[in-house]
Motif scaffolding. Structure first.
Motif, PDB file in Angstrom:
ATOM      1  N   TYR A 122      69.418  59.610  42.406  1.00 55.49           N
ATOM      2  CA  TYR A 122      68.615  60.689  41.831  1.00 55.49           C
ATOM      3  C   TYR A 122      67.141  60.603  42.220  1.00 55.49           C
ATOM      4  O   TYR A 122      66.310  61.336  41.678  1.00 55.49           O
ATOM      5  CB  TYR A 122      68.803  60.743  40.309  1.00 55.49           C
ATOM      6  CG  TYR A 122      70.188  61.253  39.982  1.00 55.49           C
ATOM      7  CD1 TYR A 122      70.478  62.615  40.040  1.00 55.49           C
ATOM      8  CD2 TYR A 122      71.227  60.374  39.694  1.00 55.49           C
ATOM      9  CE1 TYR A 122      71.752  63.091  39.805  1.00 55.49           C
ATOM     10  CE2 TYR A 122      72.507  60.840  39.443  1.00 55.49           C
ATOM     11  CZ  TYR A 122      72.763  62.195  39.501  1.00 55.49           C
ATOM     12  OH  TYR A 122      74.032  62.659  39.281  1.00 55.49           O
ATOM     13  N   GLY A 123      66.816  59.724  43.162  1.00 52.43           N
ATOM     14  CA  GLY A 123      65.453  59.646  43.688  1.00 52.43           C
ATOM     15  C   GLY A 123      64.421  59.224  42.673  1.00 52.43           C
ATOM     16  O   GLY A 123      63.288  59.701  42.710  1.00 52.43           O
ATOM     17  N   ILE A 124      64.803  58.329  41.767  1.00 52.21           N
ATOM     18  CA  ILE A 124      63.864  57.874  40.732  1.00 52.21           C
ATOM     19  C   ILE A 124      62.827  56.956  41.368  1.00 52.21           C
ATOM     20  O   ILE A 124      63.157  55.877  41.860  1.00 52.21           O
ATOM     21  CB  ILE A 124      64.611  57.132  39.593  1.00 52.21           C
ATOM     22  CG1 ILE A 124      65.717  57.995  38.992  1.00 52.21           C
ATOM     23  CG2 ILE A 124      63.619  56.651  38.526  1.00 52.21           C
ATOM     24  CD1 ILE A 124      65.263  59.307  38.395  1.00 52.21           C
ATOM     25  N   THR A 125      61.572  57.390  41.374  1.00 55.77           N
ATOM     26  CA  THR A 125      60.494  56.578  41.935  1.00 55.77           C
ATOM     27  C   THR A 125      59.428  56.272  40.887  1.00 55.77           C
ATOM     28  O   THR A 125      58.627  55.361  41.075  1.00 55.77           O
ATOM     29  CB  THR A 125      59.831  57.283  43.132  1.00 55.77           C
ATOM     30  OG1 THR A 125      59.383  58.576  42.728  1.00 55.77           O
ATOM     31  CG2 THR A 125      60.817  57.419  44.294  1.00 55.77           C
ATOM     32  N   SER A 126      59.387  57.027  39.811  1.00 55.80           N
ATOM     33  CA  SER A 126      58.449  56.793  38.712  1.00 55.80           C
ATOM     34  C   SER A 126      59.241  56.726  37.421  1.00 55.80           C
ATOM     35  O   SER A 126      60.150  57.526  37.211  1.00 55.80           O
ATOM     36  CB  SER A 126      57.438  57.941  38.598  1.00 55.80           C
ATOM     37  OG  SER A 126      56.628  58.006  39.738  1.00 55.80           O
TER      38      SER A 126
ATOM     39  N   VAL B 174      72.476  54.421  40.903  1.00 56.52           N
ATOM     40  CA  VAL B 174      72.258  55.730  40.272  1.00 56.52           C
ATOM     41  C   VAL B 174      70.783  56.122  40.384  1.00 56.52           C
ATOM     42  O   VAL B 174      70.470  57.268  40.693  1.00 56.52           O
ATOM     43  CB  VAL B 174      72.727  55.733  38.798  1.00 56.52           C
ATOM     44  CG1 VAL B 174      72.257  56.988  38.078  1.00 56.52           C
ATOM     45  CG2 VAL B 174      74.247  55.633  38.731  1.00 56.52           C
ATOM     46  N   ALA B 175      69.881  55.174  40.168  1.00 50.31           N
ATOM     47  CA  ALA B 175      68.449  55.469  40.276  1.00 50.31           C
ATOM     48  C   ALA B 175      68.119  55.979  41.680  1.00 50.31           C
ATOM     49  O   ALA B 175      67.389  56.955  41.845  1.00 50.31           O
ATOM     50  CB  ALA B 175      67.629  54.235  39.935  1.00 50.31           C
ATOM     51  N   SER B 176      68.686  55.363  42.689  1.00 58.92           N
ATOM     52  CA  SER B 176      68.463  55.776  44.070  1.00 58.92           C
ATOM     53  C   SER B 176      69.085  57.146  44.337  1.00 58.92           C
ATOM     54  O   SER B 176      68.476  58.001  44.981  1.00 58.92           O
ATOM     55  CB  SER B 176      69.054  54.734  45.018  1.00 58.92           C
ATOM     56  OG  SER B 176      68.941  55.168  46.346  1.00 58.92           O
TER      57      SER B 176
ATOM     58  N   VAL C 184      72.105  60.737  24.086  1.00 55.05           N
ATOM     59  CA  VAL C 184      70.944  60.132  24.719  1.00 55.05           C
ATOM     60  C   VAL C 184      71.370  58.755  25.202  1.00 55.05           C
ATOM     61  O   VAL C 184      71.907  57.958  24.428  1.00 55.05           O
ATOM     62  CB  VAL C 184      69.742  60.020  23.752  1.00 55.05           C
ATOM     63  CG1 VAL C 184      68.564  59.335  24.438  1.00 55.05           C
ATOM     64  CG2 VAL C 184      69.324  61.401  23.251  1.00 55.05           C
ATOM     65  N   VAL C 185      71.157  58.497  26.496  1.00 56.45           N
ATOM     66  CA  VAL C 185      71.528  57.208  27.082  1.00 56.45           C
ATOM     67  C   VAL C 185      70.355  56.637  27.860  1.00 56.45           C
ATOM     68  O   VAL C 185      69.436  57.365  28.241  1.00 56.45           O
ATOM     69  CB  VAL C 185      72.777  57.331  27.999  1.00 56.45           C
ATOM     70  CG1 VAL C 185      73.977  57.877  27.223  1.00 56.45           C
ATOM     71  CG2 VAL C 185      72.504  58.193  29.213  1.00 56.45           C
ATOM     72  N   LYS C 186      70.403  55.326  28.085  1.00 56.19           N
ATOM     73  CA  LYS C 186      69.368  54.629  28.834  1.00 56.19           C
ATOM     74  C   LYS C 186      70.002  53.966  30.046  1.00 56.19           C
ATOM     75  O   LYS C 186      71.074  53.390  29.933  1.00 56.19           O
ATOM     76  CB  LYS C 186      68.722  53.545  27.960  1.00 56.19           C
ATOM     77  CG  LYS C 186      68.025  54.083  26.728  1.00 56.19           C
ATOM     78  CD  LYS C 186      67.581  52.982  25.783  1.00 56.19           C
ATOM     79  CE  LYS C 186      66.406  52.200  26.262  1.00 56.19           C
ATOM     80  NZ  LYS C 186      65.134  52.912  26.319  1.00 56.19           N
ATOM     81  N   LEU C 187      69.328  54.057  31.197  1.00 52.54           N
ATOM     82  CA  LEU C 187      69.800  53.387  32.398  1.00 52.54           C
ATOM     83  C   LEU C 187      68.669  52.534  32.944  1.00 52.54           C
ATOM     84  O   LEU C 187      67.616  53.055  33.321  1.00 52.54           O
ATOM     85  CB  LEU C 187      70.254  54.401  33.452  1.00 52.54           C
ATOM     86  CG  LEU C 187      70.843  53.729  34.690  1.00 52.54           C
ATOM     87  CD1 LEU C 187      72.273  54.177  34.904  1.00 52.54           C
ATOM     88  CD2 LEU C 187      70.016  53.987  35.914  1.00 52.54           C
ATOM     89  N   ASN C 188      68.862  51.213  32.939  1.00 47.90           N
ATOM     90  CA  ASN C 188      67.869  50.276  33.453  1.00 47.90           C
ATOM     91  C   ASN C 188      67.902  50.347  34.980  1.00 47.90           C
ATOM     92  O   ASN C 188      68.902  49.986  35.602  1.00 47.90           O
ATOM     93  CB  ASN C 188      68.189  48.868  32.952  1.00 47.90           C
ATOM     94  CG  ASN C 188      67.142  47.856  33.363  1.00 47.90           C
ATOM     95  OD1 ASN C 188      66.701  47.814  34.507  1.00 47.90           O
ATOM     96  ND2 ASN C 188      66.754  47.017  32.420  1.00 47.90           N
ATOM     97  N   VAL C 189      66.808  50.813  35.587  1.00 44.34           N
ATOM     98  CA  VAL C 189      66.786  51.031  37.037  1.00 44.34           C
ATOM     99  C   VAL C 189      66.817  49.734  37.832  1.00 44.34           C
ATOM    100  O   VAL C 189      67.272  49.721  38.980  1.00 44.34           O
ATOM    101  CB  VAL C 189      65.582  51.900  37.471  1.00 44.34           C
ATOM    102  CG1 VAL C 189      65.679  53.284  36.849  1.00 44.34           C
ATOM    103  CG2 VAL C 189      64.260  51.255  37.138  1.00 44.34           C
ATOM    104  N   ASP C 190      66.341  48.641  37.244  1.00 47.02           N
ATOM    105  CA  ASP C 190      66.385  47.354  37.942  1.00 47.02           C
ATOM    106  C   ASP C 190      67.811  46.816  38.018  1.00 47.02           C
ATOM    107  O   ASP C 190      68.209  46.231  39.020  1.00 47.02           O
ATOM    108  CB  ASP C 190      65.493  46.322  37.244  1.00 47.02           C
ATOM    109  CG  ASP C 190      64.020  46.611  37.429  1.00 47.02           C
ATOM    110  OD1 ASP C 190      63.655  47.325  38.389  1.00 47.02           O
ATOM    111  OD2 ASP C 190      63.210  46.140  36.602  1.00 47.02           O
ATOM    112  N   GLU C 191      68.571  47.021  36.960  1.00 46.99           N
ATOM    113  CA  GLU C 191      69.939  46.510  36.899  1.00 46.99           C
ATOM    114  C   GLU C 191      70.952  47.485  37.496  1.00 46.99           C
ATOM    115  O   GLU C 191      72.089  47.105  37.777  1.00 46.99           O
ATOM    116  CB  GLU C 191      70.317  46.218  35.440  1.00 46.99           C
ATOM    117  CG  GLU C 191      69.479  45.126  34.826  1.00 46.99           C
ATOM    118  CD  GLU C 191      69.684  44.967  33.320  1.00 46.99           C
ATOM    119  OE1 GLU C 191      70.504  45.725  32.744  1.00 46.99           O
ATOM    120  OE2 GLU C 191      69.026  44.101  32.746  1.00 46.99           O
TER     121      GLU C 191
END
Length: 111
Positions: A70-74, A66-68, A55-62
């Motif tokens: 995978y299309g992370i919007t919520s 990667v967030a973009s 289990v890992v955490k990825l801070n979308v602001d930092e």
């Protein structure tokens, strides 16, 4: 202390896509209340199922790349990767029982 490891844009490929085990990725941000609520739930899953999944955490602001990608919007967005591919998704804060049910087939170690 979180049982989930923090990952970044720089090490995402190595830590998640090239992992031998399935990996649950928590896409989150510091300012997100529901993200803070689901954090301890994922820590419990990480501790109880350490032999089966990471289990890992990825801070979308930092880590916007990667967030973009995978299309992370919520957020929280909880994705399960296996063999370098997204195989399951859960969006929003959910109780432990719901997440365990969603990811059940990956929470038992392969024999």
């Amino acid at each position: 202390m979180s049982a989930a490891k923090n990952v970044t844009d720089a090490d995402f490929r190595t830590e998640v896509l090239e992992s031998d085990k399935p990996v649950i990725v928590d896409f989150w941000a510091e300012w997100c209340g529901p993200c803070r609520m689901v954090g301890p739930v994922l820590d419990a899953i990480a501790a109880e199922h350490a032999d089966a999944v990471e289990v890992v955490k990825l801070n979308v602001d930092e880590n916007p790349a990667v967030a973009s990608q995978y299309g992370i919007t919520s957020i929280p967005a909880i994705y399960l990767f296996s063999g370098g591919e997204v195989v399951k998704k859960a969006i929003g804060a959910k109780p432990k029982s719901a997440l365990e049910k969603e990811f059940a087939e990956y929470l038992t170690p392969a024999s």
